[in-house]
Design an enzyme around this catalytic site. Structure first.
Site, PDB file in Angstrom:
ATOM      1  CG  PHE A   1      -2.088   1.198   1.310  1.00 28.64           C
ATOM      2  CD1 PHE A   1      -3.091   0.947   0.611  1.00 28.64           C
ATOM      3  CD2 PHE A   1      -1.624   1.981   2.085  1.00 28.64           C
ATOM      4  CE1 PHE A   1      -4.193   1.763   0.681  1.00 28.64           C
ATOM      5  CE2 PHE A   1      -2.863   2.975   2.056  1.00 28.64           C
ATOM      6  CZ  PHE A   1      -3.793   2.853   1.625  1.00 28.64           C
TER       7      PHE A   1
ATOM      8  CG  ASP B   1       0.501  -3.035   7.103  1.00 32.83           C
ATOM      9  OD1 ASP B   1      -0.462  -3.598   7.535  1.00 32.83           O
ATOM     10  OD2 ASP B   1       0.848  -1.665   6.586  1.00 32.83           O
TER      11      ASP B   1
ATOM     12  CE1 TYR C   1      -8.790   1.532   7.537  1.00 27.50           C
ATOM     13  CE2 TYR C   1      -7.756   2.585   9.508  1.00 27.50           C
ATOM     14  CZ  TYR C   1      -7.848   2.467   8.287  1.00 27.50           C
ATOM     15  OH  TYR C   1      -6.575   2.504   7.567  1.00 27.50           O
ATOM     16  CE  LYS C   2      -7.690  -0.895   5.358  1.00 25.37           C
ATOM     17  NZ  LYS C   2      -6.011  -0.785   4.798  1.00 25.37           N
TER      18      LYS C   2
ATOM     19  NE  ARG D   1     -10.449  -2.709  -2.447  1.00 30.27           N
ATOM     20  CZ  ARG D   1      -9.689  -2.088  -1.540  1.00 30.27           C
ATOM     21  NH1 ARG D   1      -8.430  -2.588  -1.194  1.00 30.27           N
ATOM     22  NH2 ARG D   1     -10.044  -1.110  -0.670  1.00 30.27           N
TER      23      ARG D   1
END
Ligand SMILES: *Cc1c(COP(=O)(O)O)cnc(C)c1O
Length: 400
Positions: A116, A187, A212-213, A359
């Site tokens: 990312f 990560d 938060y995912k 996605r």
């Protein structure tokens, strides 16, 4: 609670908007039921009535450790090895900085092109700040294990690719790093709550991730950071905040780091957000990550099969083999942005990642087969009938 084995899905534990099929829990998890009441209680009974005594009385100051242990249970981290705070980008910076300090004389940070961007940016910023000739080497994801040589100080890798869902073998890459004498930093942004992770077995030195995912902690929820116990007492936290001090309330003029993972704390914890997250993590009581994984692969496989049969214009960009994939499926489509807008307008919510990827996240806590099939019906309609082809769906919003 722990003894009750939960059967998936657990839709009644979440507020899921009427008429929406939510396939974006990989980006922002939905609101767990009971959050409003818990946060209202924190505001009125704790903050409202207890004011500053809440730091002790309501356990606010211990929240980062308490919540860290809850996250730790989902990623195979022992008690007392995870703490919470700040955002993932900040925690990447701290872990990377600590890792570099552990290998003086080595000057390469190895990462891959599937990482990312924020992780890569943080590395670039840290290199500039240190100004000691460090280099960020970015290789293809397939070449990570073979690219870790004795020049590499730290391998900084995101396990699951945010675009494609391709997943690294955590144990194999960690072993390659250690064989070359490098420090391993994972990560887990798209891993925690999505796939089984066993940090203890992997033996990596550091891991970071957001909540938060797949952990449903709400927008802006604090990040987590793990350090292996044998490095935690000597690591350099990079950000010497007072709450990472050994004795914050002694107010000493000089910084003295707390023992263990506590030194990765920086400043005052965001209590409202932490309370929200703590409640969200209670949803996992009795949930077996192996069940989550099995259901996730089944849902993703079904989606791939149906989309390929019914939408030949879309090209699968995720690994076909479930074992090599996280909990999301991505397709390339030239008009992907507009197609996603058309899907969202029809209640099927995924997202778009430049340049052409649509996605879809599959989260077995609240998604089942009927949702997958219903979503494909809408997708087929959008693609077959060019429903995306209107100016309003082509206007780019700030967040995609
Ligand atoms: C989501 C994500 C981030 C976001 O970082 P924040 O600081 O929380 O905004 C960073 N890195 C990875 C790999 C991610 O997936």
């Amino acid at each position: 609670m722990k003894d009750t084995i939960q059967t998936l899905p657990l839709k009644d534990k979440f507020h899921l908007p009427e008429g929406m099929i939510y396939l974006d829990g990989n980006s922002l998890g939905p609101l767990p039921k009971g959050t409003n009441a818990r946060v209202a209680e924190m505001l009125t009974a704790e903050w409202g009535e207890h004011l500053i005594t809440g730091w002790n009385r309501d356990g606010w100051m211990a929240q980062p450790e308490r919540v860290g242990n809850m996250v730790g249970r989902l990623i195979g981290a022992p008690e007392g090895t995870v703490t919470m705070g700040d955002t993932l980008s900040v925690k990447v910076y701290q872990a990377l900085s600590a890792a570099l300090k552990m290998r003086p004389g080595r000057h390469v940070i190895l990462s891959d092109s599937g990482n990312f961007p924020s992780d890569l940016y943080m590395a670039q910023g840290l290199i500039q700040q240190l100004d000691q000739g460090y280099e960020l080497r970015v290789v293809d994801p397939e070449e990570v294990a073979t690219s870790i040589d004795e020049t590499v100080a730290v391998a900084m890798i995101t396990q699951v690719d945010y675009r494609t869902g391709r997943m690294h073998d955590m144990n194999a890459v960690t072993k390659a790093a250690h064989d070359a004498g490098a420090v391993m930093l994972w990560d887990l942004a798209h891993s925690a709550g999505a796939v089984p992770v066993d940090l203890q077995t992997s033996n990596c030195e550091f891991a970071v991730g957001c909540t938060y995912k797949y952990l449903n902690g709400g927008p802006g929820a604090p990040a987590f950071i793990y350090a292996r116990p044998d490095v935690a007492d000597t690591m350099d936290a990079a950000l010497a905040g007072w709450l990472g001090h050994d004795a914050p309330f002694a107010f000493e003029p000089d910084y003295r780091p707390a023992p263990g993972i506590g030194r990765m704390r920086v400043g005052t914890p965001p209590v409202m957000q932490m309370t929200t997250l703590e409640h969200a993590l209670s949803v996992w009581d009795g949930v077996d990550m192996a069940d989550i994984r099995m259901a996730s692969i089944r849902l993703c496989d079904l989606f791939i099969r149906e989309v390929e049969a019914r939408c030949p214009d879309l090209t699968l960009v995720s690994p076909r083999d479930g074992a090599l994939r996280g909990s999301q499926v991505s397709f390339a489509f030239e008009n992907g942005y507009a197609a996603m807008q058309a899907l969202i307008a029809r209640g099927v919510v995924g997202d778009f990642r430049a340049p052409d990827i649509i996605r879809f996240g599959f989260t077995p806590l609240y998604i089942d087969e009927s949702d997958v099939l219903a979503a494909v019906d809408v997708l087929e309609d959008v693609i077959k009938n060019d429903l995306w082809d209107t100016p309003e769906y082509k206007r780019k919003a700030r967040v995609t």
